[in-house]
Design an enzyme around this catalytic site. Structure first.
Site, PDB file in Angstrom:
ATOM      1  N   GLY A  31       0.746  -1.224  -0.048  1.00 51.86           N
ATOM      2  CA  GLY A  31      -0.028   0.118   0.041  1.00 51.86           C
ATOM      3  C   GLY A  31       0.897   1.214   0.149  1.00 51.86           C
ATOM      4  O   GLY A  31       2.038   1.192  -0.141  1.00 51.86           O
ATOM      5  N   PHE A  34       1.855   5.687   5.182  1.00 54.55           N
ATOM      6  CA  PHE A  34       0.810   5.680   6.050  1.00 54.55           C
ATOM      7  C   PHE A  34      -0.698   5.148   5.939  1.00 54.55           C
ATOM      8  O   PHE A  34      -1.713   5.129   6.426  1.00 54.55           O
ATOM      9  CB  PHE A  34       0.337   7.035   6.131  1.00 54.55           C
ATOM     10  CG  PHE A  34       1.541   8.003   6.192  1.00 54.55           C
ATOM     11  CD1 PHE A  34       2.286   8.089   7.159  1.00 54.55           C
ATOM     12  CD2 PHE A  34       1.961   8.861   5.049  1.00 54.55           C
ATOM     13  CE1 PHE A  34       3.659   8.979   7.204  1.00 54.55           C
ATOM     14  CE2 PHE A  34       2.909   9.639   4.947  1.00 54.55           C
ATOM     15  CZ  PHE A  34       3.929   9.641   6.153  1.00 54.55           C
ATOM     16  N   SER A  35      -0.538   3.710   5.141  1.00 57.04           N
ATOM     17  CA  SER A  35      -1.694   2.750   5.148  1.00 57.04           C
ATOM     18  C   SER A  35      -1.672   1.776   6.249  1.00 57.04           C
ATOM     19  O   SER A  35      -2.405   0.945   6.164  1.00 57.04           O
ATOM     20  CB  SER A  35      -1.699   2.333   3.862  1.00 57.04           C
ATOM     21  OG  SER A  35      -0.592   1.552   3.430  1.00 57.04           O
ATOM     22  N   THR A  38       3.279  -1.689   8.100  1.00 54.86           N
ATOM     23  CA  THR A  38       4.110  -2.150   9.185  1.00 54.86           C
ATOM     24  C   THR A  38       3.247  -2.793  10.489  1.00 54.86           C
ATOM     25  O   THR A  38       3.466  -3.646  11.185  1.00 54.86           O
ATOM     26  CB  THR A  38       5.154  -1.219   9.776  1.00 54.86           C
ATOM     27  OG1 THR A  38       6.016  -0.892   8.883  1.00 54.86           O
ATOM     28  CG2 THR A  38       6.196  -1.662  10.654  1.00 54.86           C
ATOM     29  N   ASP A 103      10.201  -6.264   6.565  1.00 52.67           N
ATOM     30  CA  ASP A 103       9.599  -5.055   6.321  1.00 52.67           C
ATOM     31  C   ASP A 103      10.292  -4.153   5.449  1.00 52.67           C
ATOM     32  O   ASP A 103      11.326  -4.319   5.145  1.00 52.67           O
ATOM     33  CB  ASP A 103       9.398  -4.417   7.818  1.00 52.67           C
ATOM     34  CG  ASP A 103       8.562  -3.247   7.899  1.00 52.67           C
ATOM     35  OD1 ASP A 103       7.756  -3.125   6.879  1.00 52.67           O
ATOM     36  OD2 ASP A 103       8.624  -2.313   8.629  1.00 52.67           O
ATOM     37  N   GLU A 104       9.688  -3.254   4.771  1.00 48.71           N
ATOM     38  CA  GLU A 104      10.062  -2.345   3.636  1.00 48.71           C
ATOM     39  C   GLU A 104      10.944  -3.205   2.738  1.00 48.71           C
ATOM     40  O   GLU A 104      11.966  -2.913   2.178  1.00 48.71           O
ATOM     41  CB  GLU A 104      11.167  -1.363   4.458  1.00 48.71           C
ATOM     42  CG  GLU A 104      10.638  -0.452   5.504  1.00 48.71           C
ATOM     43  CD  GLU A 104       9.570   0.624   5.088  1.00 48.71           C
ATOM     44  OE1 GLU A 104       9.506   0.710   3.780  1.00 48.71           O
ATOM     45  OE2 GLU A 104       8.972   1.438   5.751  1.00 48.71           O
ATOM     46  N   GLN A 106      10.436  -3.375  -0.374  1.00 50.13           N
ATOM     47  CA  GLN A 106      10.619  -2.790  -1.631  1.00 50.13           C
ATOM     48  C   GLN A 106      12.186  -2.087  -1.813  1.00 50.13           C
ATOM     49  O   GLN A 106      12.409  -2.000  -3.111  1.00 50.13           O
ATOM     50  CB  GLN A 106       9.772  -1.684  -1.912  1.00 50.13           C
ATOM     51  CG  GLN A 106       9.981  -0.118  -1.040  1.00 50.13           C
ATOM     52  CD  GLN A 106       9.697  -0.368   0.373  1.00 50.13           C
ATOM     53  OE1 GLN A 106       9.017  -1.282   0.702  1.00 50.13           O
ATOM     54  NE2 GLN A 106       9.638   0.746   1.244  1.00 50.13           N
ATOM     55  N   CYS A 163      -8.927  15.229   0.630  1.00 51.43           N
ATOM     56  CA  CYS A 163     -10.462  14.871   0.484  1.00 51.43           C
ATOM     57  C   CYS A 163     -11.055  14.001   1.465  1.00 51.43           C
ATOM     58  O   CYS A 163     -12.176  13.328   1.540  1.00 51.43           O
ATOM     59  CB  CYS A 163     -11.048  14.812  -0.932  1.00 51.43           C
ATOM     60  SG  CYS A 163     -10.161  12.889  -1.428  1.00 51.43           S
TER      61      CYS A 163
HETATM   62 ZN    ZN Z   1      -8.390  13.117  -2.549  1.00 52.67          ZN
END
Ligand code: ZN
Length: 202
Positions: A31, A34-35, A38, A103-104, A106, A163
């Site tokens: 993701g 901040f999703s 971890t 973790d991490e 990528q 939003c």
């Molecule tokens: Zn938005």
């Protein structure tokens, strides 16, 4: 347990054998920033531990944003981790584990794909977490390959900074260039597709 080929399958040769590996799985958690990647990884690790499994956790050596020998979620859940600078180091250290968590992921080079397969072929479960896209919304490193060969892929979303919609993009708000720039909300904001496209054009 002995298994042999089904009657309607015709493979020549003697094909009855005892499977060495059963029930192992490669799981990818991905993701934007901040999703909760971890956090989800730590929850998964805790579930394995609750079942009595030995879990060894790895992370790239240079990611020391929170701690040198732990992985830490943005809201400060943490678990101990071993720093490795390249995927082959994991192969020296996984043998006593039932489960290998990374973790991490990528940030590792493309040999991480073969390393995950080798670990799974040894009958261990593998669970990895990483960014699926870089800040330019391109697939990140070996993530596409890892997601393709995984048995299970969990895609997480963040909340759009503008939003409050479903965010899939990590937009870089700092002036740094280069794909790998470590940072927190001072450097990245999660955005939905339409807010990302608006900002990208500015
Ligand atoms: Zn938005």
């Amino acid at each position: 347990m002995k298994i042999s080929q089904k009657e309607d399958v015709n493979i020549s040769g003697p094909f009855a054998f005892s499977p060495r590996v059963s029930g192992t799985k490669i799981k990818v958690i991905c993701g934007p920033m901040f999703s909760g990647k971890t956090k989800t990884l730590i929850k998964t690790i805790d579930k394995f531990k609750a079942k009595g499994k030995t879990v060894v956790v790895f992370k790239p050596a240079f990611d020391n944003r929170y701690a040198d020998t732990a992985i830490v979620s943005h809201d400060k859940d943490e678990t101990q981790a071993v720093n490795v600078s390249k995927p082959s180091e994991i192969l020296d250290l996984f043998h006593h584990a039932d489960v290998v968590a990374i973790d991490e992921v990528q940030f590792f080079d493309s040999s991480i794909v073969a390393v995950c397969n080798i670990i799974a072929d040894h009958g261990k479960s593998v669970v990895v977490a990483g960014l699926d896209m870089d800040y330019k919304s391109n697939p990140f490193g070996s993530m596409p390959a890892l997601m393709t060969m995984a048995d299970e892929v969990v895609k997480l979303n963040s909340v759009c900074t503008f939003c409050s919609g479903r965010a899939r993009y990590s937009h870089r708000v700092s002036k740094d260039s280069g794909i790998v720039v470590l940072g927190e909300k001072d450097k990245y904001v999660p955005l939905c597709r339409s807010c990302y496209n608006e900002l990208k054009e500015k």
